[in-house]
Enzyme design. Structure first.
Site, PDB file in Angstrom:
ATOM      1  N   LYS A  84       9.568  -0.783  14.273  1.00 26.86           N
ATOM      2  CA  LYS A  84      10.174  -0.415  12.980  1.00 26.86           C
ATOM      3  C   LYS A  84      11.264   0.629  13.196  1.00 26.86           C
ATOM      4  O   LYS A  84      12.338   0.559  12.602  1.00 26.86           O
ATOM      5  CB  LYS A  84       9.115   0.183  12.042  1.00 26.86           C
ATOM      6  CG  LYS A  84       8.051  -0.774  11.556  1.00 26.86           C
ATOM      7  CD  LYS A  84       7.125  -0.049  10.562  1.00 26.86           C
ATOM      8  CE  LYS A  84       5.906  -0.876  10.204  1.00 26.86           C
ATOM      9  NZ  LYS A  84       4.946  -0.171   9.368  1.00 26.86           N
TER      10      LYS A  84
ATOM     11  N   LYS B 256       0.838  -1.203   0.000  1.00 24.54           N
ATOM     12  CA  LYS B 256       0.000   0.000   0.000  1.00 24.54           C
ATOM     13  C   LYS B 256       0.876   1.258   0.000  1.00 24.54           C
ATOM     14  O   LYS B 256       0.675   2.171  -0.778  1.00 24.54           O
ATOM     15  CB  LYS B 256      -0.926  -0.030   1.222  1.00 24.54           C
ATOM     16  CG  LYS B 256      -1.779   1.207   1.367  1.00 24.54           C
ATOM     17  CD  LYS B 256      -2.738   1.109   2.532  1.00 24.54           C
ATOM     18  CE  LYS B 256      -3.390   2.474   2.744  1.00 24.54           C
ATOM     19  NZ  LYS B 256      -4.320   2.501   3.868  1.00 24.54           N
TER      20      LYS B 256
ATOM     21  N   GLU C 280      -4.833  -6.660  14.795  1.00 26.67           N
ATOM     22  CA  GLU C 280      -4.279  -5.362  14.393  1.00 26.67           C
ATOM     23  C   GLU C 280      -5.375  -4.292  14.448  1.00 26.67           C
ATOM     24  O   GLU C 280      -5.106  -3.131  14.724  1.00 26.67           O
ATOM     25  CB  GLU C 280      -3.661  -5.434  12.986  1.00 26.67           C
ATOM     26  CG  GLU C 280      -2.699  -4.282  12.711  1.00 26.67           C
ATOM     27  CD  GLU C 280      -1.935  -4.412  11.391  1.00 26.67           C
ATOM     28  OE1 GLU C 280      -2.543  -4.251  10.327  1.00 26.67           O
ATOM     29  OE2 GLU C 280      -0.708  -4.662  11.431  1.00 26.67           O
TER      30      GLU C 280
ATOM     31  N   GLY D 208      -4.821  -1.717   4.941  1.00 29.39           N
ATOM     32  CA  GLY D 208      -4.025  -2.856   4.472  1.00 29.39           C
ATOM     33  C   GLY D 208      -4.709  -4.190   4.714  1.00 29.39           C
ATOM     34  O   GLY D 208      -4.766  -5.053   3.831  1.00 29.39           O
ATOM     35  N   ARG D 209      -5.262  -4.371   5.922  1.00 30.59           N
ATOM     36  CA  ARG D 209      -5.878  -5.668   6.246  1.00 30.59           C
ATOM     37  C   ARG D 209      -7.270  -5.823   5.643  1.00 30.59           C
ATOM     38  O   ARG D 209      -7.927  -6.834   5.859  1.00 30.59           O
ATOM     39  CB  ARG D 209      -5.893  -5.873   7.773  1.00 30.59           C
ATOM     40  CG  ARG D 209      -6.481  -4.727   8.570  1.00 30.59           C
ATOM     41  CD  ARG D 209      -6.107  -4.826  10.052  1.00 30.59           C
ATOM     42  NE  ARG D 209      -6.522  -3.668  10.826  1.00 30.59           N
ATOM     43  CZ  ARG D 209      -5.809  -2.555  10.963  1.00 30.59           C
ATOM     44  NH1 ARG D 209      -4.644  -2.443  10.355  1.00 30.59           N
ATOM     45  NH2 ARG D 209      -6.235  -1.561  11.713  1.00 30.59           N
TER      46      ARG D 209
ATOM     47  N   HIS E 161      -5.220 -33.291  17.318  1.00 30.48           N
ATOM     48  CA  HIS E 161      -4.103 -34.132  17.760  1.00 30.48           C
ATOM     49  C   HIS E 161      -2.953 -33.282  18.277  1.00 30.48           C
ATOM     50  O   HIS E 161      -1.814 -33.735  18.351  1.00 30.48           O
ATOM     51  CB  HIS E 161      -3.657 -35.045  16.621  1.00 30.48           C
ATOM     52  CG  HIS E 161      -4.753 -35.969  16.201  1.00 30.48           C
ATOM     53  ND1 HIS E 161      -4.993 -37.175  16.821  1.00 30.48           N
ATOM     54  CD2 HIS E 161      -5.742 -35.832  15.286  1.00 30.48           C
ATOM     55  CE1 HIS E 161      -6.052 -37.749  16.281  1.00 30.48           C
ATOM     56  NE2 HIS E 161      -6.523 -36.939  15.341  1.00 30.48           N
TER      57      HIS E 161
ATOM     58  N   GLU F  44      10.423  -4.700   4.613  1.00 30.41           N
ATOM     59  CA  GLU F  44      10.515  -6.106   4.181  1.00 30.41           C
ATOM     60  C   GLU F  44      10.252  -6.207   2.679  1.00 30.41           C
ATOM     61  O   GLU F  44      10.989  -6.870   1.941  1.00 30.41           O
ATOM     62  CB  GLU F  44       9.467  -6.966   4.918  1.00 30.41           C
ATOM     63  CG  GLU F  44       9.734  -7.164   6.390  1.00 30.41           C
ATOM     64  CD  GLU F  44       9.085  -6.093   7.256  1.00 30.41           C
ATOM     65  OE1 GLU F  44       8.774  -4.991   6.732  1.00 30.41           O
ATOM     66  OE2 GLU F  44       8.909  -6.345   8.463  1.00 30.41           O
TER      67      GLU F  44
HETATM   68  O1  F6P Z   1       3.159  -2.631   9.702  1.00 28.84           O
HETATM   69  C1  F6P Z   1       1.829  -2.985   9.617  1.00 28.84           C
HETATM   70  C2  F6P Z   1       1.307  -2.763   8.236  1.00 28.84           C
HETATM   71  O2  F6P Z   1       1.180  -1.405   8.006  1.00 28.84           O
HETATM   72  C3  F6P Z   1      -0.018  -3.466   7.986  1.00 28.84           C
HETATM   73  O3  F6P Z   1      -1.103  -2.764   8.476  1.00 28.84           O
HETATM   74  C4  F6P Z   1       0.015  -3.615   6.511  1.00 28.84           C
HETATM   75  O4  F6P Z   1      -0.930  -4.535   6.037  1.00 28.84           O
HETATM   76  C5  F6P Z   1       1.446  -4.065   6.312  1.00 28.84           C
HETATM   77  O5  F6P Z   1       2.186  -3.306   7.252  1.00 28.84           O
HETATM   78  C6  F6P Z   1       2.010  -3.873   4.930  1.00 28.84           C
HETATM   79  O6  F6P Z   1       1.963  -2.537   4.539  1.00 28.84           O
HETATM   80  P1  F6P Z   1       2.169  -2.116   3.034  1.00 28.84           P
HETATM   81  O7  F6P Z   1       1.075  -2.731   2.241  1.00 28.84           O
HETATM   82  O8  F6P Z   1       2.112  -0.622   3.038  1.00 28.84           O
HETATM   83  O9  F6P Z   1       3.517  -2.623   2.592  1.00 28.84           O
END
Ligand code: F6P
Length: 526
Positions: free
Chosen positions: A495, A212, A355, A269-270, A386, A218
């Site tokens: 972060k 987003k 979240e 995002g979620r 199990h 990452e």
């Molecule tokens: O760090 C949390 C978060 O902002 C989530 O809410 C989001 O889904 C995820 O990181 C990834 O964010 P992006 O889509 O901006 O890379």
């Protein structure tokens, strides 16, 4: 829009009395013995989902009080404000409008309040952008699907840019018709991407960089490494082999990706699998399948928007959640999907609920005197049986379980599905009934609550409805608790600290660090 926090309503005090009276000692076995219609009374149909709530510690009087609570908190007004596109994410001044992504193009935007003409115009404008983008994304998905030279699609993204598409692609495997391999790379841990690269060829791979913000460390790290690998192998046509799914198209262009699909800051995002973030799903199941997913979610949106509270499934689930969390004091909920294709659903729901509602202050920033998000956890059945079901049956804590079962099997293997269904029924039954005639180690206390969600078939539409149901339930819980479910400040501190620590791993500078972090850093350098 008037919101009132749950603990400030008259209904809250009445619920406290009800809990102190019969609520705490409520026994499911007695409730079934006393009410031959308990199953009918506490079960209901919603689009694509049948829900049996009867094995929950709740009687009609308690549910009536909980429904009053929802009224008094202003849940309906809050819901209508979300559908109208009001800026209900108040810490970020954003609308929360993922329902618009599911709104059919030609239908008027679903909203109870059409207060101003300019509001209606804005909705119409946004809706036409939504559909133009959806059409472009689906056309791209069909191009990739038809391109026989492409065998592998790698989605690089994390959190909502990973969990939603990954969960849905797995869930809808029976509808995947292209034969393309879909991969998901999320972790900054290089083991993940490094394990994939040797099995990929530049000429037959498409990388989707899903973020987003297009700043998530990452995703950026993985995207840089994927691009470096592509170039090092002699790749040149990045326009063909890389696409970006983002609200930050400028950053994607600056990164060197020219094929981009955008979305808007009002998609959390979620809550984003319905947007261009769903491209991997569309590549797997095709444009028509993706539209069916949206249609299923829209059907659940309409249910949530229009059904009276007493027959409104997301509302009823959220009220139960509050009853368990704030009165019974249960701290977790176990998700038990009895369908192996739903194996990433618990992880997806963890982000959705924890979240969203893992907050300790209300929307005004005042500390809350009651608990919020439970811990969500789980594995597909029968595997969980199990592993940790021992604790669910005989442990010291009561954990409400949410069973999810699918009537129809989409495999030809004889005997498996009846056995699976027998197991899910038996587990819910055993949790409730217990085994009180046996003593000591063989005693099962029973009276352990569960909810049973039943789908006829795990189709794109049914999955869409199931996920929208969960989204709205989380919305209602957050609404009752008076919190902002749509920000996630809690992920920021880690972060920032990681940014500070990373250069110290190279330099060895431990100045200003606590003893433990300094000690560990030194060992990692040694
Ligand atoms: O760090 C949390 C978060 O902002 C989530 O809410 C989001 O889904 C995820 O990181 C990834 O964010 P992006 O889509 O901006 O890379």
């Amino acid at each position: 829009m008037a919101r009132l926090r749950c603990d400030r309503t008259p209904a809250w005090a009445q619920l406290q009395s009800a809990f102190a009276g019969t609520g705490a000692s409520f026994d499911l076995r007695t409730a079934f013995a006393q009410d031959a219609n308990r199953f009918e009374r506490f079960s209901q149909e919603a689009p694509y989902v049948f829900a049996d709530l009867s094995k929950n510690r709740m009687d009609a009087a308690t549910e009536a009080l909980l429904l009053n609570l929802a009224e008094q908190c202003g849940v309906q007004e809050h819901r209508d404000a979300m559908f109208a596109g009001d800026q209900i994410n108040t810490t970020e001044q954003r609308a929360v409008w993922h329902v618009l992504l599911r709104n059919p193009a030609l239908a008027p935007v679903s909203t109870a309040q059409d207060a101003t003409q300019s509001g209606a115009n804005l909705r119409a404008e946004e809706l036409s952008k939504v559909h133009a983008t959806l059409d472009a994304m689906l056309a791209f998905a069909e191009t990739v699907r038809a391109d026989t030279a492409i065998t592998d699609v790698v989605n690089i993204g994390i959190g909502g840019s990973d969990l939603g598409p990954q969960m849905a692609v797995l869930a809808l495997d029976a509808f995947a018709t292209t034969g393309k391999r879909l991969h998901f790379v999320s972790n900054v841990d290089g083991h993940e991407l490094a394990a994939k690269l040797p099995h990929l060829r530049i000429e037959s791979t498409v990388f989707l960089v899903a973020s987003k913000t297009f700043t998530t460390i990452e995703t950026m790290t993985n995207a840089h490494s994927a691009k470096a690998w592509f170039l090092a192998q002699g790749g040149t046509d990045t326009a063909r082999h890389f696409a970006a799914l983002t609200t930050n198209v400028e950053a994607a262009n600056a990164f060197g990706i020219s094929t981009t699909f955008g979305f808007w800051d009002w998609v959390g995002g979620r809550y984003s699998l319905w947007s261009v973030i769903g491209l991997p799903i569309a590549i797997a199941i095709g444009a028509q399948g993706f539209r069916e997913l949206l249609a299923g979610a829209h059907a659940m949106d309409e249910h949530f928007r229009t059904a009276p509270l007493a027959r409104n499934l997301p509302v009823r689930l959220a009220l139960l959640d509050l009853w368990y969390r704030n009165f019974h004091g249960f701290t977790s909920r176990s998700i038990a999907p009895y369908h192996s294709a739903l194996r990433r659903l618990p992880a997806y729901l963890q982000q959705l609920e924890m979240e969203s509602n893992g907050k300790r202050v209300d929307a005004q920033g005042d500390a809350l005197p009651f608990g919020t998000s439970p811990v969500l956890w789980g594995e597909p059945g029968t595997n969980g049986q199990h592993a940790y079901f021992q604790m669910l049956h005989q442990g010291t804590d009561v954990v409400p379980v949410e069973f999810i079962a699918v009537k129809k099997a989409r495999h030809p293997l004889k005997g498996h599905h009846p056995m699976l269904l027998a197991n899910v029924l038996a587990q819910a039954q055993a949790l409730m009934q217990g085994k009180v005639d046996a003593g000591g180690h063989k005693h099962f206390p029973g009276n352990r609550p569960s909810t049973f969600l039943l789908l006829d078939d795990l189709t794109p539409a049914a999955l869409g409805a199931l996920i929208a149901l969960q989204e709205h339930r989380v919305f209602v819980s957050g609404s009752l608790w008076g919190i902002n479910s749509f920000d996630q400040w809690g992920v920021e501190l880690g972060k920032v600290l990681a940014k500070d620590i990373e250069p110290r791993l190279a330099s060895g500078d431990v100045s200003g660090l606590d003893g433990s972090t300094a000690g560990l850093l030194a060992r990692l350098r040694g």
